[in-house]
Design a protein around this motif. Sequence first.
Motif, PDB file in Angstrom:
ATOM      1  N   LEU A  47       0.836  -1.194   0.000  1.00 27.23           N
ATOM      2  CA  LEU A  47       0.000   0.000   0.000  1.00 27.23           C
ATOM      3  C   LEU A  47       0.877   1.252   0.000  1.00 27.23           C
ATOM      4  O   LEU A  47       1.732   1.409   0.884  1.00 27.23           O
ATOM      5  N   GLY A  48       0.680   2.132  -0.986  1.00 21.56           N
ATOM      6  CA  GLY A  48       1.489   3.347  -0.995  1.00 21.56           C
ATOM      7  C   GLY A  48       1.526   4.037  -2.333  1.00 21.56           C
ATOM      8  O   GLY A  48       0.670   3.828  -3.187  1.00 21.56           O
ATOM      9  N   GLU A  49       2.591   4.836  -2.523  1.00 20.72           N
ATOM     10  CA  GLU A  49       2.618   5.744  -3.658  1.00 20.72           C
ATOM     11  C   GLU A  49       3.420   5.236  -4.840  1.00 20.72           C
ATOM     12  O   GLU A  49       4.293   4.381  -4.702  1.00 20.72           O
ATOM     13  N   CYS A  50       3.097   5.819  -5.990  1.00 22.99           N
ATOM     14  CA  CYS A  50       3.934   5.757  -7.183  1.00 22.99           C
ATOM     15  C   CYS A  50       4.503   7.157  -7.402  1.00 22.99           C
ATOM     16  O   CYS A  50       3.805   8.148  -7.198  1.00 22.99           O
ATOM     17  N   VAL A  51       5.758   7.228  -7.820  1.00 23.55           N
ATOM     18  CA  VAL A  51       6.410   8.519  -8.047  1.00 23.55           C
ATOM     19  C   VAL A  51       7.173   8.448  -9.363  1.00 23.55           C
ATOM     20  O   VAL A  51       7.824   7.444  -9.653  1.00 23.55           O
ATOM     21  N   ALA A  52       7.078   9.505 -10.159  1.00 24.39           N
ATOM     22  CA  ALA A  52       7.890   9.597 -11.371  1.00 24.39           C
ATOM     23  C   ALA A  52       9.260  10.150 -10.995  1.00 24.39           C
ATOM     24  O   ALA A  52       9.375  11.291 -10.534  1.00 24.39           O
ATOM     25  N   ASP A  53      10.295   9.333 -11.133  1.00 21.37           N
ATOM     26  CA  ASP A  53      11.668   9.765 -10.869  1.00 21.37           C
ATOM     27  C   ASP A  53      12.211  10.437 -12.126  1.00 21.37           C
ATOM     28  O   ASP A  53      12.326   9.799 -13.185  1.00 21.37           O
ATOM     29  N   ILE A  54      12.533  11.720 -12.018  1.00 20.81           N
ATOM     30  CA  ILE A  54      12.973  12.505 -13.169  1.00 20.81           C
ATOM     31  C   ILE A  54      14.488  12.674 -13.113  1.00 20.81           C
ATOM     32  O   ILE A  54      15.033  13.212 -12.143  1.00 20.81           O
ATOM     33  N   PRO A  78       9.445   5.261 -13.830  1.00 18.99           N
ATOM     34  CA  PRO A  78       8.462   4.978 -12.776  1.00 18.99           C
ATOM     35  C   PRO A  78       9.147   4.528 -11.504  1.00 18.99           C
ATOM     36  O   PRO A  78      10.047   3.688 -11.528  1.00 18.99           O
ATOM     37  N   GLY A  79       8.754   5.113 -10.366  1.00 19.55           N
ATOM     38  CA  GLY A  79       9.351   4.762  -9.087  1.00 19.55           C
ATOM     39  C   GLY A  79       8.364   4.945  -7.960  1.00 19.55           C
ATOM     40  O   GLY A  79       7.162   4.765  -8.117  1.00 19.55           O
ATOM     41  N   GLY A  80       8.888   5.334  -6.804  1.00 22.06           N
ATOM     42  CA  GLY A  80       8.085   5.398  -5.581  1.00 22.06           C
ATOM     43  C   GLY A  80       8.370   4.168  -4.752  1.00 22.06           C
ATOM     44  O   GLY A  80       8.275   3.038  -5.257  1.00 22.06           O
ATOM     45  N   GLY A  81       8.724   4.363  -3.468  1.00 20.93           N
ATOM     46  CA  GLY A  81       9.152   3.246  -2.636  1.00 20.93           C
ATOM     47  C   GLY A  81       8.207   2.061  -2.622  1.00 20.93           C
ATOM     48  O   GLY A  81       8.601   0.923  -2.928  1.00 20.93           O
ATOM     49  N   PHE A 105      10.932  17.064  -4.516  1.00 21.10           N
ATOM     50  CA  PHE A 105       9.600  16.524  -4.764  1.00 21.10           C
ATOM     51  C   PHE A 105       8.612  17.596  -5.196  1.00 21.10           C
ATOM     52  O   PHE A 105       8.654  18.735  -4.736  1.00 21.10           O
ATOM     53  N   TYR A 106       7.712  17.188  -6.088  1.00 26.24           N
ATOM     54  CA  TYR A 106       6.555  17.987  -6.488  1.00 26.24           C
ATOM     55  C   TYR A 106       5.335  17.134  -6.152  1.00 26.24           C
ATOM     56  O   TYR A 106       4.936  16.254  -6.926  1.00 26.24           O
ATOM     57  N   ALA A 107       4.797  17.372  -4.951  1.00 29.52           N
ATOM     58  CA  ALA A 107       3.848  16.406  -4.380  1.00 29.52           C
ATOM     59  C   ALA A 107       2.567  17.006  -3.823  1.00 29.52           C
ATOM     60  O   ALA A 107       1.660  16.264  -3.450  1.00 29.52           O
ATOM     61  N   ASP A 108       2.463  18.324  -3.743  1.00 30.25           N
ATOM     62  CA  ASP A 108       1.276  18.926  -3.135  1.00 30.25           C
ATOM     63  C   ASP A 108       0.019  18.579  -3.931  1.00 30.25           C
ATOM     64  O   ASP A 108      -0.011  18.741  -5.162  1.00 30.25           O
ATOM     65  N   GLY A 109      -0.988  18.097  -3.223  1.00 23.06           N
ATOM     66  CA  GLY A 109      -2.262  17.769  -3.844  1.00 23.06           C
ATOM     67  C   GLY A 109      -2.251  16.536  -4.723  1.00 23.06           C
ATOM     68  O   GLY A 109      -3.196  16.289  -5.475  1.00 23.06           O
ATOM     69  N   ALA A 110      -1.179  15.739  -4.645  1.00 25.19           N
ATOM     70  CA  ALA A 110      -1.056  14.575  -5.519  1.00 25.19           C
ATOM     71  C   ALA A 110      -2.023  13.464  -5.126  1.00 25.19           C
ATOM     72  O   ALA A 110      -2.511  13.394  -3.994  1.00 25.19           O
ATOM     73  N   ALA A 111      -2.269  12.587  -6.074  1.00 24.18           N
ATOM     74  CA  ALA A 111      -3.240  11.506  -5.884  1.00 24.18           C
ATOM     75  C   ALA A 111      -2.881  10.590  -4.729  1.00 24.18           C
ATOM     76  O   ALA A 111      -3.768  10.074  -4.032  1.00 24.18           O
ATOM     77  N   ASP A 112      -1.582  10.378  -4.502  1.00 23.60           N
ATOM     78  CA  ASP A 112      -1.125   9.354  -3.560  1.00 23.60           C
ATOM     79  C   ASP A 112      -1.567   9.583  -2.124  1.00 23.60           C
ATOM     80  O   ASP A 112      -1.641   8.627  -1.346  1.00 23.60           O
ATOM     81  N   TRP A 113      -1.857  10.827  -1.740  1.00 21.68           N
ATOM     82  CA  TRP A 113      -2.112  11.139  -0.330  1.00 21.68           C
ATOM     83  C   TRP A 113      -3.591  11.297  -0.006  1.00 21.68           C
ATOM     84  O   TRP A 113      -3.946  11.671   1.104  1.00 21.68           O
ATOM     85  N   GLN A 114      -4.492  10.993  -0.957  1.00 17.93           N
ATOM     86  CA  GLN A 114      -5.901  11.345  -0.779  1.00 17.93           C
ATOM     87  C   GLN A 114      -6.795  10.140  -0.453  1.00 17.93           C
ATOM     88  O   GLN A 114      -8.002  10.157  -0.712  1.00 17.93           O
ATOM     89  N   TRP A 115      -6.231   9.080   0.111  1.00 14.00           N
ATOM     90  CA  TRP A 115      -7.034   7.901   0.440  1.00 14.00           C
ATOM     91  C   TRP A 115      -8.229   8.271   1.320  1.00 14.00           C
ATOM     92  O   TRP A 115      -8.110   9.058   2.256  1.00 14.00           O
ATOM     93  N   THR A 116      -9.382   7.649   1.020  1.00  9.53           N
ATOM     94  CA  THR A 116     -10.555   7.775   1.878  1.00  9.53           C
ATOM     95  C   THR A 116     -10.766   6.461   2.612  1.00  9.53           C
ATOM     96  O   THR A 116     -10.268   5.401   2.190  1.00  9.53           O
ATOM     97  N   ASN A 117     -11.512   6.502   3.702  1.00 11.39           N
ATOM     98  CA  ASN A 117     -11.799   5.264   4.442  1.00 11.39           C
ATOM     99  C   ASN A 117     -12.572   4.274   3.583  1.00 11.39           C
ATOM    100  O   ASN A 117     -12.360   3.059   3.681  1.00 11.39           O
ATOM    101  N   THR A 118     -13.460   4.785   2.740  1.00 14.57           N
ATOM    102  CA  THR A 118     -14.240   3.913   1.863  1.00 14.57           C
ATOM    103  C   THR A 118     -13.323   3.189   0.878  1.00 14.57           C
ATOM    104  O   THR A 118     -13.451   1.980   0.670  1.00 14.57           O
TER     105      THR A 118
END
Length: 331
Positions: free
Chosen positions: A13-20, A38-41, A109-122
């Motif tokens: 469970l976690g993020e994907c990050v584009a390594d530039i 394509p990256g992200g731990g 990092f360019y991460a503000d508002g990114a998809a990876d951090w917006q998980w909902t409980n549902t």
Amino acid sequence: MARPGSPGTIDVLGECVADIFEDHDRSDSDGLALRALPGGGPANTAVALARLGTPTRFLGRFSNDAFGTLFRARLSASGVDLSASVTTTEPSTLAVADLDTDGQATYTFYADGAADWQWTNTELGTTRNDASVCLHTGSLALIRRPGGIRIEDHLAQAREHTTVSIDPNARPLLVAPSAYRERLPHWCALADILRLSEDDCAILAPDTGLDEACDTWHAAGARLVVITLGGNGALVSLNGTNVTITAPPVTVVDTVGAGDSFTAGLLHHLATLGHLGGRLDTLTLDDAAEACSFAARVAALTCSAPGANPPWSDGSALRMDAERNMARHMC
């Protein structure tokens, strides 16, 4: 608990990050050429697990932008199950990498508002998988708001039926070290396995010896603590008893994804030995050290190729496309 020789499914469970990265061959005084990999731990760990032959599900939030398409393609090509992941309109996370002369990467990092951090409980509720033997998470997804706190709640529920593994993967340029230190005791209470790098320890337990840091994290709840030491191997601590394993020699191209590959090798080998699925009650220090020695080999192979490109297993050995290409050039 999985039977020995039968890895069982591992969820990541976690993020994907584009390594530039800068493409030096195409850059000149008129412009800077960049290459996106394509990256992200967590995504790197999922790819490495699947390539090693462990059935792997990735629980991620993919943007519908070009980078999100790239992430999906890489994970799918490696055999990762994406059926529990989410597609969304928020942008992908980008990380611009700067490599030093030793191949060590630092990131902007360019991460503000990114998809990876917006998980909902549902969304997290739909990912529940009682058949998995391990749920691995960590990195930025576990610390960034608003999703991080929801992931912590999800781990508390998941640990009732599976082993929990956490890799903090501290990023002090993006998240204040004090935020990690505040949450780490709670993560240890949730985790059976805590995997950190030596750099993580310098951030999370400054001015503290590694043995003392392990004792602190054991007391908080983590049964197995593994601290990777780069070319010096890893410190393996099980309930306060520890051993150091050596790393195999390797010609380093870069270290991108090496720690993530180590985590994958560790979890893969523990699953193969039948230790995942509970609280590691049957794990011995010898088995933990054996798993970490295997993990160090996986990490070394990752370091021998550019970017986060972990090795594949053909059932009896580890292999990499880079190794095959090298062999052809030597013929």
